[in-house]
Design an enzyme around this catalytic site. Sequence first.
Site, PDB file in Angstrom:
ATOM      1  N   LYS A  97      -0.449  65.720 -13.257  1.00  0.00           N
ATOM      2  CA  LYS A  97      -0.039  66.726 -14.238  1.00  0.00           C
ATOM      3  C   LYS A  97       1.397  67.202 -14.041  1.00  0.00           C
ATOM      4  O   LYS A  97       1.962  67.832 -14.942  1.00  0.00           O
ATOM      5  CB  LYS A  97      -1.001  67.910 -14.193  1.00  0.00           C
ATOM      6  CG  LYS A  97      -2.365  67.625 -14.807  1.00  0.00           C
ATOM      7  CD  LYS A  97      -2.252  67.341 -16.309  1.00  0.00           C
ATOM      8  CE  LYS A  97      -3.608  67.293 -16.976  1.00  0.00           C
ATOM      9  NZ  LYS A  97      -3.476  67.072 -18.435  1.00  0.00           N
ATOM     10  N   SER A 154     -12.403  63.763 -10.094  1.00  0.00           N
ATOM     11  CA  SER A 154     -11.929  63.001 -11.247  1.00  0.00           C
ATOM     12  C   SER A 154     -11.407  61.630 -10.820  1.00  0.00           C
ATOM     13  O   SER A 154     -11.652  60.620 -11.494  1.00  0.00           O
ATOM     14  CB  SER A 154     -10.849  63.773 -11.997  1.00  0.00           C
ATOM     15  OG  SER A 154      -9.764  64.105 -11.142  1.00  0.00           O
TER      16      SER A 154
END
Length: 403
Positions: free
Chosen positions: A98, A340
């Site tokens: 991110k 994830s």
Amino acid sequence: SQVCLLPPPFTLPPRTDSTTDLARHPIMAVVARAAPSLMRTGSAGARLLSTSAPRSAIYSNICETIGSTPVVRINRIAPAGVNLYVKVEKTNPSGSIKDRAALGIIEAAERSGELKPGGTVIEATSGNQGIAMAMVCAQRGYRFVSCMAQIYSVERRKIMRMYGAKVVLTPAKLAGAGMIAKARELAAKHGWYYTAQFENEAQAGYHAQTTGSEILQDFAGLRLDYFVTGYGSGGTFQGVAKMIKAARPETQVVLSETNTAAMIASGESQERRDDGSAASIHPAWHGNAIQGWGPSFIPLLAEQGMQKGFADRLITVSAAEGDETARQMARQEGIFCGTSGGATVASAIKLCNDVPKGSTVLAIVPDTAERYLSTDLFAEIDVDMDAAELEISKSTPYAQLGE
């Protein structure tokens, strides 16, 4: 096209930090024809690909270290006969992929004038985007406010606050849609810049320019049959897939989502506002224990990627599979990743069991496990010594606890 197949283990071709060298590669001619918007003109007039900052010893600021993440072979947990690799995004400065999205969004807002010096940025996030945005804002001198549903780990709140961010929690029952509604409300009330990560094209564009181009460079002259990724905001999926489909159309893109939130697999449409943002919780969302994936709705960026035909396959995986694979990654590969990442690799392993021998598969591992300490990923890991550790300790007499 000629394919170079080398017997494992082998070394990937050396990365070049020269955009000029990269521009001369035959793959870049394909990209220039298929996706000219991803190219830029250099000072000498040459067509150059915009990539992450070159690696060096000294940087002007922390944001210059974002990108150029390593690709690592999976050796012990990969099925036999298939070459499985992961792109390890935890090496970004705040610990996740991110960082790319945050920097891309902020730079675009600065260029457009939407974000003024000393301004306040607000985002709705499951944590990784908020941590990355907090870091970028700290470096650039902006105030940052994060809206986050209570369901996400407490580590993420503390990390954001360590960067100086303010974290506004929203009720768990409202899920991802609730934290977005709160962020939009606060932005409108106070005149803050709302980043809208789930709809912001700057995010997908930055992934195309950096993540996607890095993958093409890493696998230049080598097979790359499948690329596997999950989706949170959809920026990685759309941006990377756009580059891969432009330069290497033979490579299949495989999208993964949680079995309890198989929203794309359901085929049901997402209700949206006029600006493309989600207007409600998706009917196929039934909770999601994989933090960062499937935020109770289908993000516009992910939906656009599907509409453009970027995904060739769809694989569903459970949170338990993600946790177990993340543990295997740590214990057998030495790669410390979150649920994830474990879920993406679990999906890639499922794929490896179903593809021809000799195939090459690349999976994205988005973050590190350290922000999952309070989750089920670490539930079986105790803070006290277990029986085996006590036995080791007692095998010599010195420094026994309680003595």
